[in-house]
Design a protein around this motif. Structure first.
Motif, PDB file in Angstrom:
ATOM      1  N   PRO A 101       0.815  -1.210   0.000  1.00  0.00           N
ATOM      2  CA  PRO A 101       0.000   0.000   0.000  1.00  0.00           C
ATOM      3  C   PRO A 101       0.853   1.267   0.000  1.00  0.00           C
ATOM      4  CG  PRO A 101       0.126  -0.862   2.205  1.00  0.00           C
ATOM      5  CD  PRO A 101       0.915  -1.798   1.342  1.00  0.00           C
ATOM      6  N   ARG A 122      -7.569 -10.164  -9.228  1.00  0.00           N
ATOM      7  CA  ARG A 122      -7.836  -9.226  -8.137  1.00  0.00           C
ATOM      8  C   ARG A 122      -6.500  -8.785  -7.551  1.00  0.00           C
ATOM      9  NH1 ARG A 122     -12.017 -10.756  -9.679  1.00  0.00           N
ATOM     10  NH2 ARG A 122     -14.016 -11.191  -8.704  1.00  0.00           N
ATOM     11  N   LEU A 124      -4.431  -7.595  -4.258  1.00  0.00           N
ATOM     12  CA  LEU A 124      -4.501  -7.883  -2.818  1.00  0.00           C
ATOM     13  C   LEU A 124      -3.486  -7.010  -2.105  1.00  0.00           C
ATOM     14  CD1 LEU A 124      -5.372  -9.613  -0.346  1.00  0.00           C
ATOM     15  CD2 LEU A 124      -3.503 -11.182  -0.961  1.00  0.00           C
ATOM     16  N   LEU A 125      -3.975  -6.173  -1.214  1.00  0.00           N
ATOM     17  CA  LEU A 125      -3.066  -5.328  -0.443  1.00  0.00           C
ATOM     18  C   LEU A 125      -2.461  -6.128   0.703  1.00  0.00           C
ATOM     19  CD1 LEU A 125      -5.221  -2.158  -0.626  1.00  0.00           C
ATOM     20  CD2 LEU A 125      -2.901  -2.386  -1.483  1.00  0.00           C
ATOM     21  N   GLY A 136      -3.504   1.473   3.754  1.00  0.00           N
ATOM     22  CA  GLY A 136      -4.205   0.381   3.083  1.00  0.00           C
ATOM     23  C   GLY A 136      -5.515   0.827   2.482  1.00  0.00           C
ATOM     24  N   GLU A 137      -6.346   1.488   3.290  1.00  0.00           N
ATOM     25  CA  GLU A 137      -7.647   1.959   2.803  1.00  0.00           C
ATOM     26  C   GLU A 137      -7.477   2.944   1.655  1.00  0.00           C
ATOM     27  OE1 GLU A 137      -6.813   1.757   5.976  1.00  0.00           O
ATOM     28  OE2 GLU A 137      -8.435   0.835   7.125  1.00  0.00           O
ATOM     29  N   ARG A 140      -6.475   1.042  -1.506  1.00  0.00           N
ATOM     30  CA  ARG A 140      -7.617   0.259  -2.012  1.00  0.00           C
ATOM     31  C   ARG A 140      -8.596   1.167  -2.755  1.00  0.00           C
ATOM     32  NH1 ARG A 140     -10.489  -2.946   2.550  1.00  0.00           N
ATOM     33  NH2 ARG A 140     -11.183  -0.840   3.056  1.00  0.00           N
ATOM     34  N   GLU A 141      -8.888   2.324  -2.183  1.00  0.00           N
ATOM     35  CA  GLU A 141      -9.814   3.253  -2.843  1.00  0.00           C
ATOM     36  C   GLU A 141      -9.223   3.806  -4.146  1.00  0.00           C
ATOM     37  OE1 GLU A 141     -12.947   3.270  -2.080  1.00  0.00           O
ATOM     38  OE2 GLU A 141     -12.260   1.863  -0.547  1.00  0.00           O
ATOM     39  N   ARG A 144      -9.556   1.065  -6.744  1.00  0.00           N
ATOM     40  CA  ARG A 144     -10.958   0.949  -7.163  1.00  0.00           C
ATOM     41  C   ARG A 144     -11.372   2.109  -8.053  1.00  0.00           C
ATOM     42  NH1 ARG A 144     -13.487  -1.216  -1.459  1.00  0.00           N
ATOM     43  NH2 ARG A 144     -13.142  -3.437  -1.878  1.00  0.00           N
ATOM     44  N   VAL A 150     -10.149  -5.210  -6.690  1.00  0.00           N
ATOM     45  CA  VAL A 150      -9.282  -5.392  -5.518  1.00  0.00           C
ATOM     46  C   VAL A 150     -10.080  -6.072  -4.409  1.00  0.00           C
ATOM     47  CG1 VAL A 150      -9.747  -3.023  -4.711  1.00  0.00           C
ATOM     48  CG2 VAL A 150      -7.707  -4.191  -3.914  1.00  0.00           C
ATOM     49  N   SER A 152     -11.554  -6.795  -0.825  1.00  0.00           N
ATOM     50  CA  SER A 152     -11.865  -5.940   0.328  1.00  0.00           C
ATOM     51  C   SER A 152     -10.912  -6.247   1.479  1.00  0.00           C
ATOM     52  CB  SER A 152     -13.313  -6.166   0.790  1.00  0.00           C
ATOM     53  OG  SER A 152     -14.197  -5.711  -0.202  1.00  0.00           O
ATOM     54  N   MET A 154      -7.619  -6.946   3.466  1.00  0.00           N
ATOM     55  CA  MET A 154      -6.216  -6.544   3.375  1.00  0.00           C
ATOM     56  C   MET A 154      -5.424  -7.382   4.381  1.00  0.00           C
ATOM     57  SD  MET A 154      -6.496  -2.397   2.971  1.00  0.00           S
ATOM     58  CE  MET A 154      -7.487  -2.136   4.433  1.00  0.00           C
TER      59      MET A 154
END
Length: 198
Positions: A101, A122, A124-125, A136-137, A140-141, A144, A150, A152, A154
């Motif tokens: 991340p 997919r 993967l973090l 991480g969040e 991911r955003e 996306r 990706v 959900s 982590m």
């Protein structure tokens, strides 16, 4: 038979750790073989130090042992080029791309997604810093919002993975806080089953 391939565009992103723990999760559902085609042979070394709940072989022996298995997990060499990526994606039911991340990983991940097009994959973090960090969040955003599929789930950074590797066991078999990383892979397993239609 379902084939899951784990690959990454650079080393140190948790590729072999992910292969081992995805195979561990699937071993509760059927007969699993992990094919270690990474030149570092991380998965084979891990298996040789202890005991894993599935068979690990290098790719030269794979053809002898894959027949009749329920799941095949393939740990690939890092840094595949775009044509290798397409072949990997076409040869499996799901391609899993561990990524860190951080901003340095974002551009290569976006390029990888572009190369893969409509393949079933997919991101993967992995090795995600614990809270209060939001790296991480945020990653991911960002993925996306750029159209990258990706997970959900982590995988958080924890010392338990090093202890598990040293012992030659999956992190699931450790105790106390050392086992925390298993919660992430258990959650990931449910998402993988959904992605492969199981």
């Amino acid at each position: 038979m379902k084939i899951l391939t784990i690959t990454g565009y650079k080393g140190g992103c948790g590729k072999s750790v992910t292969a081992i723990h995805v195979a561990t999760y699937l071993s509760a559902l059927g007969d699993v073989v992990l094919v270690d085609s990474d030149p570092n042979r991380t998965s084979l070394s891990w298996a040789n130090r202890g005991q894993l709940p599935f068979t690990v072989v290098d790719e030269r022996k794979a053809m002898k042992v894959v027949q009749g298995r329920d799941f095949i997990v393939i740990d690939t060499p890092a840094r595949p080029d775009s044509s290798d990526l397409k072949e990997l994606a076409e040869g499996c039911d799901l391609l899993i791309l561990p990524t860190l991340p951080d901003i340095v990983s974002l551009e290569p991940m976006l390029q990888t997604a572009h190369d893969l097009g409509e393949a079933n994959y997919r991101a993967l973090l992995t090795i995600v810093p614990p809270k209060p960090s939001r790296e991480g969040e945020a990653m991911r955003e960002e993925l996306r919002s750029n159209g990258v599929p990706v997970f959900s789930t982590m995988i958080r950074r924890t010392a338990g993975f090093q202890k598990a590797a040293l012992a030659g066991f999956p992190i699931r078999d450790l105790t106390g806080r050392d086992r925390m990383g298993w919660l992430d892979y258990d959650s990931l397993g449910s998402e993988i089953l959904e992605a492969i239609g199981r």
